[in-house]
Scaffold this motif. Structure first.
Motif, PDB file in Angstrom:
ATOM      1  N   VAL A   1      -5.146 -46.554  41.775  1.00  0.00           N
ATOM      2  CA  VAL A   1      -3.910 -45.996  42.334  1.00  0.00           C
ATOM      3  C   VAL A   1      -2.941 -47.111  42.715  1.00  0.00           C
ATOM      4  CG1 VAL A   1      -2.935 -44.729  44.274  1.00  0.00           C
ATOM      5  CG2 VAL A   1      -4.961 -43.847  43.100  1.00  0.00           C
TER       6      VAL A   1
ATOM      7  N   VAL B   1      -1.106 -40.444  39.562  1.00  0.00           N
ATOM      8  CA  VAL B   1      -1.273 -41.617  38.694  1.00  0.00           C
ATOM      9  C   VAL B   1      -1.975 -41.289  37.383  1.00  0.00           C
ATOM     10  CG1 VAL B   1      -1.260 -43.220  40.645  1.00  0.00           C
ATOM     11  CG2 VAL B   1      -3.453 -42.352  39.773  1.00  0.00           C
TER      12      VAL B   1
ATOM     13  N   TRP C   1       1.434 -45.068  50.762  1.00  0.00           N
ATOM     14  CA  TRP C   1       1.965 -44.219  49.696  1.00  0.00           C
ATOM     15  C   TRP C   1       3.472 -44.062  49.849  1.00  0.00           C
ATOM     16  CZ3 TRP C   1      -0.986 -39.082  48.288  1.00  0.00           C
ATOM     17  CH2 TRP C   1      -0.474 -38.556  47.104  1.00  0.00           C
TER      18      TRP C   1
ATOM     19  N   ASN D   1      -3.098 -37.640  45.019  1.00  0.00           N
ATOM     20  CA  ASN D   1      -2.898 -39.048  44.701  1.00  0.00           C
ATOM     21  C   ASN D   1      -3.403 -39.366  43.291  1.00  0.00           C
ATOM     22  OD1 ASN D   1      -3.523 -42.086  46.700  1.00  0.00           O
ATOM     23  ND2 ASN D   1      -1.880 -41.565  45.326  1.00  0.00           N
TER      24      ASN D   1
END
Length: 513
Positions: free
Chosen positions: A315, A238, A396, A234
């Motif tokens: 994020v 980003v 997500w 994750n």
């Protein structure tokens, strides 16, 4: 009779003499393979089909003045470096089995060292120009433990299925995630605390430069991880520093989409904790750098990724603003994933906490998370624990589907591994099925487990190859649609089903907007 290993060596040697120089240099040889820092040698598996290279340095040892600094380039070496043995795991406490995590889930007892920036590669390619898809695996362990030599992470079977597998190491605990004002001041990026994430980026840069020598395609790289490894994936999705280093993402039980994860903190708070640590110890940062690594393990503290806006931005904000690597996503969680923490002991205490935390929405919350009696409370606490992971992966997939161009695929793992003790479909239970390494796990597996292992590893390999898990001979896995969220259930039966806990997910999502 010639043993397979020696037959492979003879075959490789005879090939060198029977072909032209250019073709010989293009062979993937275990005896002498050139990467940008020098020549390395490896070994083969028992079948002679898979070449294995272990302990390849991808950054300089982070020792002395390099402790708590971004990874530095590897010094070139003369001759051939033997890369045939497990590298040291990152500095951490000795591995001790606990809960459901038996020895197969843990690093070996030794070696463990601060000198840990090495990776392992499995490939069945015969020539360097084969351009096989690449999967780079990032381990879990709460950012305080783990390593690339865990038995269930063995890449042999996935390599036989046609991909190149890379398992990297990264610094964990204090050595990987200490933030401090003085560390920030000495950093070219004016930040500190994300050394473990920078290690992962350095390994991906190594893959981009070198994986073609192993028959891999640097333009078809999938980053994959579980638990803290999924948090890491994750972060990489980003991070502006990881842009262009990968092309697909697999995240198993983990992400950072809720407001304020327990494993993640802001730079200012992380710096303050680091300064408090040195003040309490009464030593300077320079003195802290000289303390033996095993002595650092005795120092108490909370260490994990730092949202600094440079290495790791927020994020959720990055997705909301479209500032992320838009790549195909395979993600999901397990039916008995759990997170621990202080939990209320009685229904009355639970309801009182709900009113305090959610105010006017407490009634809505208690409808979705009922606690009318002790039985309901027990089930609700289990649900809350599971959603500690599931909410991340659902969000997500939703945000990738809504904010990106590439597709998301979501799984829900429900298979309870046979044998005792029975912890259900526990956190980490799924990845051995995906790696096709049940052979390394001491459980009385049944035919249903081996069938699931075959199906799951096929899904994972297909995704690494194409960005789509579907293929011939396995059930169709639907693309995730936030308006009609269907997932693939990975259990005794593999089938499509509705997203579990969708109403609870939507309530949690409303709290994070």
């Amino acid at each position: 009779m010639i043993k397979p290993y020696y037959f492979f060596l003879l075959l490789s040697i005879s090939s060198l003499f029977s072909c032209g120089k250019k073709e010989a240099e293009n062979l993937v040889s275990i005896e002498s393979l050139r990467i940008d820092s020098g020549l390395i040698s490896g070994k083969t598996d028992s079948s002679g089909l898979v070449k294995i290279f272990k302990g390849i340095p991808f950054a300089a040892p982070p020792l002395g003045e390099l402790r708590w600094k971004a990874p530095q380039p590897v010094a070139a070496w003369e001759g051939v470096k033997a890369c045939t043995e497990n590298p040291a795991a990152p500095m951490q406490k000795p591995p001790v089995p606990f809960f459901a995590w038996s020895a197969e889930f843990l690093i070996p007892a030794e070696p463990i060292s601060e000198d840990c920036l090495y990776l392992n590669v499995w490939t069945a390619a015969e020539k360097a120009d084969e351009k096989r898809p690449v999967m780079v695996w990032i381990y879990g362990g709460g950012f305080n433990s783990g390593g690339n030599t865990v038995p269930l992470y063995d890449g042999e079977d996935l390599a036989k299925a046609g991909i190149v597998v890379v398992n990297l190491n990264y610094r964990v605990g204090m050595l990987g995630f200490l933030a401090h004002p003085e560390l920030t001041a000495e950093s070219p990026d004016q930040t500190s605390g994300n050394y473990g994430i920078l290690d992962q980026i350095a390994a991906l840069e190594w893959v981009k430069r070198n994986i073609a020598a192993f028959g891999g395609d640097p333009e078809n790289v999938t980053i994959a991880g579980q638990s803290a490894g999924a948090f890491s994936v994750n972060a990489l999705v980003v991070s502006p520093k990881a842009k262009g280093l990968f092309h697909k993402a697999i995240a198993q039980s983990g992400g950072m989409f809720n407001r304020g994860s327990g494993l993640v903190s802001g730079l200012q708070g992380a710096e303050e904790r680091g300064k408090q640590l040195t003040d309490t110890l009464g030593i300077s940062l320079g003195e802290l750098r000289k303390i033996p690594a095993d002595s650092l393990l005795k120092i108490q503290g909370r260490f994990g990724p730092v949202v600094d806006g440079k290495i790791l931005p927020s994020v959720r904000q990055a997705f909301e603003e479209g500032k992320f690597s838009d790549v195909p996503l395979l993600t999901g969680w397990n039916a008995d994933d759990r997170v621990s923490g202080n939990q209320p002991n009685t229904p009355e205490e639970f309801k009182a906490n709900a009113k305090k935390q959610y105010g006017g929405r407490a009634g809505e919350y208690l409808q979705l998370f009922p606690a009318g009696n002790e039985v309901e409370l027990e089930e609700t606490l289990k649900t809350i624990g599971v959603l500690g992971f599931g909410f991340q992966n659902y969000t997500w997939a939703r945000m990738q589907s809504e904010k990106g161009q590439d597709k998301a695929y979501v799984y829900y793992f429900t298979r309870v591994p046979p044998g005792e003790p029975n912890y259900g479909a526990f956190h980490s239970a799924e990845f051995s099925y995906a790696f096709h390494t049940l052979r390394n796990w001491n459980r009385p597996f049944e035919q249903a487990d081996y069938a699931l292992e075959k199906t799951m590893s096929s899904y994972w390999v297909n995704f690494v190859k194409t960005g789509n898990p579907n293929g011939e001979g396995i059930p169709e896995w639907p693309v995730f649609d936030p308006e009609n969220p269907l997932v693939i259930e990975l259990g005794a039966e593999v089938k499509t089903r509705a997203l579990p806990y969708w109403e609870q997910m939507k309530f949690m999502e409303s709290l994070n907007r």
